[in-house]
Design a protein around this motif. Sequence first.
Motif, PDB file in Angstrom:
ATOM      1  N   ILE A 101      34.574  -9.641  86.517  1.00 18.30           N
ATOM      2  CA  ILE A 101      34.702 -10.147  85.147  1.00 18.30           C
ATOM      3  C   ILE A 101      34.399  -9.022  84.168  1.00 18.30           C
ATOM      4  CG2 ILE A 101      33.841 -11.808  83.453  1.00 18.30           C
ATOM      5  CD1 ILE A 101      33.107 -13.629  85.834  1.00 18.30           C
ATOM      6  N   ILE A 102      35.349  -8.719  83.305  1.00 16.62           N
ATOM      7  CA  ILE A 102      35.208  -7.635  82.333  1.00 16.62           C
ATOM      8  C   ILE A 102      35.128  -8.229  80.934  1.00 16.62           C
ATOM      9  CG2 ILE A 102      36.214  -5.524  81.418  1.00 16.62           C
ATOM     10  CD1 ILE A 102      37.811  -5.279  84.024  1.00 16.62           C
ATOM     11  N   LEU A 103      34.002  -8.055  80.282  1.00 16.82           N
ATOM     12  CA  LEU A 103      33.851  -8.527  78.907  1.00 16.82           C
ATOM     13  C   LEU A 103      34.544  -7.582  77.935  1.00 16.82           C
ATOM     14  CD1 LEU A 103      30.092  -9.601  78.887  1.00 16.82           C
ATOM     15  CD2 LEU A 103      32.057 -11.125  78.723  1.00 16.82           C
ATOM     16  N   ASN A 104      35.145  -8.150  76.906  1.00 14.62           N
ATOM     17  CA  ASN A 104      35.824  -7.365  75.869  1.00 14.62           C
ATOM     18  C   ASN A 104      36.745  -6.304  76.474  1.00 14.62           C
ATOM     19  OD1 ASN A 104      34.258  -8.679  73.738  1.00 14.62           O
ATOM     20  ND2 ASN A 104      32.552  -7.457  74.497  1.00 14.62           N
ATOM     21  N   PRO A 105      37.685  -6.723  77.320  1.00 20.71           N
ATOM     22  CA  PRO A 105      38.567  -5.759  77.991  1.00 20.71           C
ATOM     23  C   PRO A 105      39.501  -5.062  77.008  1.00 20.71           C
ATOM     24  CG  PRO A 105      39.383  -7.984  78.303  1.00 20.71           C
ATOM     25  CD  PRO A 105      38.033  -8.109  77.643  1.00 20.71           C
ATOM     26  N   ASP A 106      39.950  -3.856  77.389  1.00 20.55           N
ATOM     27  CA  ASP A 106      40.938  -3.181  76.571  1.00 20.55           C
ATOM     28  C   ASP A 106      42.342  -3.648  76.964  1.00 20.55           C
ATOM     29  OD1 ASP A 106      41.693  -1.773  78.903  1.00 20.55           O
ATOM     30  OD2 ASP A 106      40.330  -0.122  78.445  1.00 20.55           O
ATOM     31  N   GLU A 107      43.345  -3.120  76.300  1.00 16.04           N
ATOM     32  CA  GLU A 107      44.722  -3.569  76.534  1.00 16.04           C
ATOM     33  C   GLU A 107      45.146  -3.439  77.982  1.00 16.04           C
ATOM     34  OE1 GLU A 107      48.017  -3.181  73.226  1.00 16.04           O
ATOM     35  OE2 GLU A 107      46.816  -1.348  73.306  1.00 16.04           O
ATOM     36  N   SER A 108      44.871  -2.301  78.599  1.00  8.90           N
ATOM     37  CA  SER A 108      45.298  -2.078  79.977  1.00  8.90           C
ATOM     38  C   SER A 108      44.589  -3.020  80.937  1.00  8.90           C
ATOM     39  CB  SER A 108      45.044  -0.623  80.386  1.00  8.90           C
ATOM     40  OG  SER A 108      43.661  -0.319  80.344  1.00  8.90           O
ATOM     41  N   GLN A 109      43.320  -3.308  80.693  1.00  8.84           N
ATOM     42  CA  GLN A 109      42.566  -4.227  81.543  1.00  8.84           C
ATOM     43  C   GLN A 109      43.089  -5.661  81.393  1.00  8.84           C
ATOM     44  OE1 GLN A 109      38.734  -3.140  79.927  1.00  8.84           O
ATOM     45  NE2 GLN A 109      38.169  -2.008  81.773  1.00  8.84           N
ATOM     46  N   ILE A 110      43.475  -6.023  80.183  1.00 11.40           N
ATOM     47  CA  ILE A 110      44.051  -7.360  79.969  1.00 11.40           C
ATOM     48  C   ILE A 110      45.391  -7.481  80.690  1.00 11.40           C
ATOM     49  CG2 ILE A 110      45.005  -8.932  78.234  1.00 11.40           C
ATOM     50  CD1 ILE A 110      42.946  -7.738  76.257  1.00 11.40           C
ATOM     51  N   ASN A 111      46.228  -6.462  80.551  1.00 13.08           N
ATOM     52  CA  ASN A 111      47.566  -6.506  81.154  1.00 13.08           C
ATOM     53  C   ASN A 111      47.527  -6.528  82.673  1.00 13.08           C
ATOM     54  OD1 ASN A 111      48.742  -6.460  78.609  1.00 13.08           O
ATOM     55  ND2 ASN A 111      48.930  -4.231  78.571  1.00 13.08           N
ATOM     56  N   SER A 112      46.503  -5.935  83.278  1.00 13.42           N
ATOM     57  CA  SER A 112      46.413  -5.890  84.742  1.00 13.42           C
ATOM     58  C   SER A 112      45.562  -7.013  85.319  1.00 13.42           C
ATOM     59  CB  SER A 112      45.834  -4.539  85.192  1.00 13.42           C
ATOM     60  OG  SER A 112      44.514  -4.367  84.698  1.00 13.42           O
TER      61      SER A 112
END
Length: 211
Positions: free
Chosen positions: A140-151
């Motif tokens: 679980i990644i809090l406040n993900p960046d764009e690349s983390q959201i897309n993957s």
Amino acid sequence: MSEEFMKCQLGFLGNTEGSAYLSQGKSTVCVSVVGPFEPKASKCMYDRATVDVTFRRKTGSITVDDKMLEGIMQSTCEKALVVEQYPRTTIVVTVQEMQDRGNLLSTCLNASCMGLMNSGIAMHHLYAAVSCAVTENEEIILNPDESQINSSVAYFTLVFGNYETRCLLTSHTTGKFSQKTYMDCMDKCYTASKEVFNFYENVIKKSSIFY
């Protein structure tokens, strides 16, 4: 969430009851609040204020996803405001995207809360939005960046109305996930929401020095 992650300026717009300019990570939005004022007869409700939330993109037309985002913001604002205190009036909240680099919904929601705080309109409670992404490995990644959201395999934006009793106001999710994953995300986001509420408090304290 450090002050480097979240930055806010209150009351920067004229001719409004409240305004907020919020940067959250690499995403930035500004919010204006106008009202309560007397609306057109067709929008008038005798026992409460109507709340009108409008979302605007930096460029381009509004999409179906943007309208959904707008609806989530409107529902959240309506729950937070004491609309019964302002019968036969309208409160207009305008959210303008400045830069979208991920977690736009949580950025818009937190900015709208700060704009409403700045307006002085009565509220039942404040609210804090936190986003998280779930990886294929169940991380679980809090406040993900764009690349983390897309993957990610799942993405959540959760909104809490009270950091002391964990009042979940709004839940927006995408992707596939188990009930356990959802509860784990809720726990992490709730803990992170306390930092957002603390950020609100610090911004208000700093702004009050100049009045």
